[in-house]
Design a protein around this motif. Structure first.
Motif, mmCIF file in Angstrom:
data_model
loop_
_atom_site.group_PDB
_atom_site.id
_atom_site.type_symbol
_atom_site.label_atom_id
_atom_site.label_comp_id
_atom_site.label_asym_id
_atom_site.label_seq_id
_atom_site.Cartn_x
_atom_site.Cartn_y
_atom_site.Cartn_z
ATOM 1 N N HIS A 9 0.840 -1.188 0.000
ATOM 2 C CA HIS A 9 0.000 0.000 0.000
ATOM 3 C C HIS A 9 0.882 1.247 0.000
ATOM 4 O O HIS A 9 2.078 1.179 0.282
ATOM 5 C CB HIS A 9 -0.963 0.012 1.182
ATOM 6 C CG HIS A 9 -0.333 0.003 2.531
ATOM 7 N ND1 HIS A 9 0.362 -1.074 3.049
ATOM 8 C CD2 HIS A 9 -0.287 0.954 3.495
ATOM 9 C CE1 HIS A 9 0.795 -0.788 4.252
ATOM 10 N NE2 HIS A 9 0.422 0.454 4.562
ATOM 11 N N VAL A 53 -4.270 1.024 -1.991
ATOM 12 C CA VAL A 53 -3.974 -0.366 -1.650
ATOM 13 C C VAL A 53 -3.753 -1.171 -2.926
ATOM 14 O O VAL A 53 -4.489 -1.019 -3.903
ATOM 15 C CB VAL A 53 -5.143 -0.981 -0.848
ATOM 16 C CG1 VAL A 53 -4.971 -2.466 -0.659
ATOM 17 C CG2 VAL A 53 -5.265 -0.313 0.493
ATOM 18 N N ILE A 55 -4.435 -4.307 -4.606
ATOM 19 C CA ILE A 55 -5.470 -5.317 -4.365
ATOM 20 C C ILE A 55 -4.917 -6.745 -4.376
ATOM 21 O O ILE A 55 -5.539 -7.646 -3.834
ATOM 22 C CB ILE A 55 -6.664 -5.166 -5.322
ATOM 23 C CG1 ILE A 55 -6.233 -5.301 -6.773
ATOM 24 C CG2 ILE A 55 -7.374 -3.851 -5.089
ATOM 25 C CD1 ILE A 55 -7.401 -5.352 -7.741
ATOM 26 N N VAL A 58 -4.626 -7.713 -0.722
ATOM 27 C CA VAL A 58 -5.801 -7.699 0.143
ATOM 28 C C VAL A 58 -6.198 -9.141 0.466
ATOM 29 O O VAL A 58 -6.397 -9.956 -0.428
ATOM 30 C CB VAL A 58 -6.982 -6.950 -0.507
ATOM 31 C CG1 VAL A 58 -8.245 -7.084 0.334
ATOM 32 C CG2 VAL A 58 -6.635 -5.489 -0.714
ATOM 33 N N ILE A 61 -11.741 -8.283 3.748
ATOM 34 C CA ILE A 61 -12.444 -7.008 3.913
ATOM 35 C C ILE A 61 -13.625 -7.265 4.835
ATOM 36 O O ILE A 61 -14.444 -8.147 4.570
ATOM 37 C CB ILE A 61 -12.939 -6.436 2.568
ATOM 38 C CG1 ILE A 61 -11.756 -6.206 1.631
ATOM 39 C CG2 ILE A 61 -13.725 -5.146 2.794
ATOM 40 C CD1 ILE A 61 -12.145 -5.786 0.228
ATOM 41 N N VAL A 71 -9.811 -3.219 5.884
ATOM 42 C CA VAL A 71 -9.092 -3.972 4.861
ATOM 43 C C VAL A 71 -7.844 -4.576 5.513
ATOM 44 O O VAL A 71 -7.033 -3.865 6.090
ATOM 45 C CB VAL A 71 -8.680 -3.058 3.681
ATOM 46 C CG1 VAL A 71 -7.876 -3.827 2.662
ATOM 47 C CG2 VAL A 71 -9.908 -2.428 3.047
ATOM 48 N N LEU A 73 -4.374 -6.729 4.987
ATOM 49 C CA LEU A 73 -3.395 -7.113 3.969
ATOM 50 C C LEU A 73 -2.664 -8.358 4.405
ATOM 51 O O LEU A 73 -2.542 -8.676 5.544
ATOM 52 C CB LEU A 73 -2.413 -5.970 3.743
ATOM 53 C CG LEU A 73 -3.044 -4.628 3.371
ATOM 54 C CD1 LEU A 73 -1.969 -3.559 3.268
ATOM 55 C CD2 LEU A 73 -3.786 -4.729 2.066
#
Length: 73
Positions: A9, A53, A55, A58, A61, A71, A73
């Motif tokens: 991020h 961020v 994705i 990720v 969520i 969110v 990570l």
């Protein structure tokens, strides 16, 4: 030089912008807004005025109180 795919991020704090990767943060010479324009929008999403961020990083969520999202990570 930072490998973009390894950046989890990007965030702004204390008038500086940082790229986070490998558990460390590195100062970058662009604002979050500039990075949002330069980076692939299919890979980097703005989740907060001060945060983009990647994705690919990720993992989860979760819905929070007041319609906000958490969110992980």
């Amino acid at each position: 030089m930072l490998e973009v795919a390894r950046i989890t991020h990007l965030f702004a704090r204390d008038k500086l912008t940082y790229a986070a990767m490998d558990g460390k943060s590195y100062v970058v010479d662009h604002t979050v807004a500039e990075l949002e324009e330069k980076l692939d929008p299919r890979k980097f999403v703005r989740i907060h005025p001060s945060t983009l961020v990647n994705i690919a990083w990720v993992r989860e969520i979760d819905a929070c109180f007041g319609g906000k999202l958490l969110v992980r990570l």
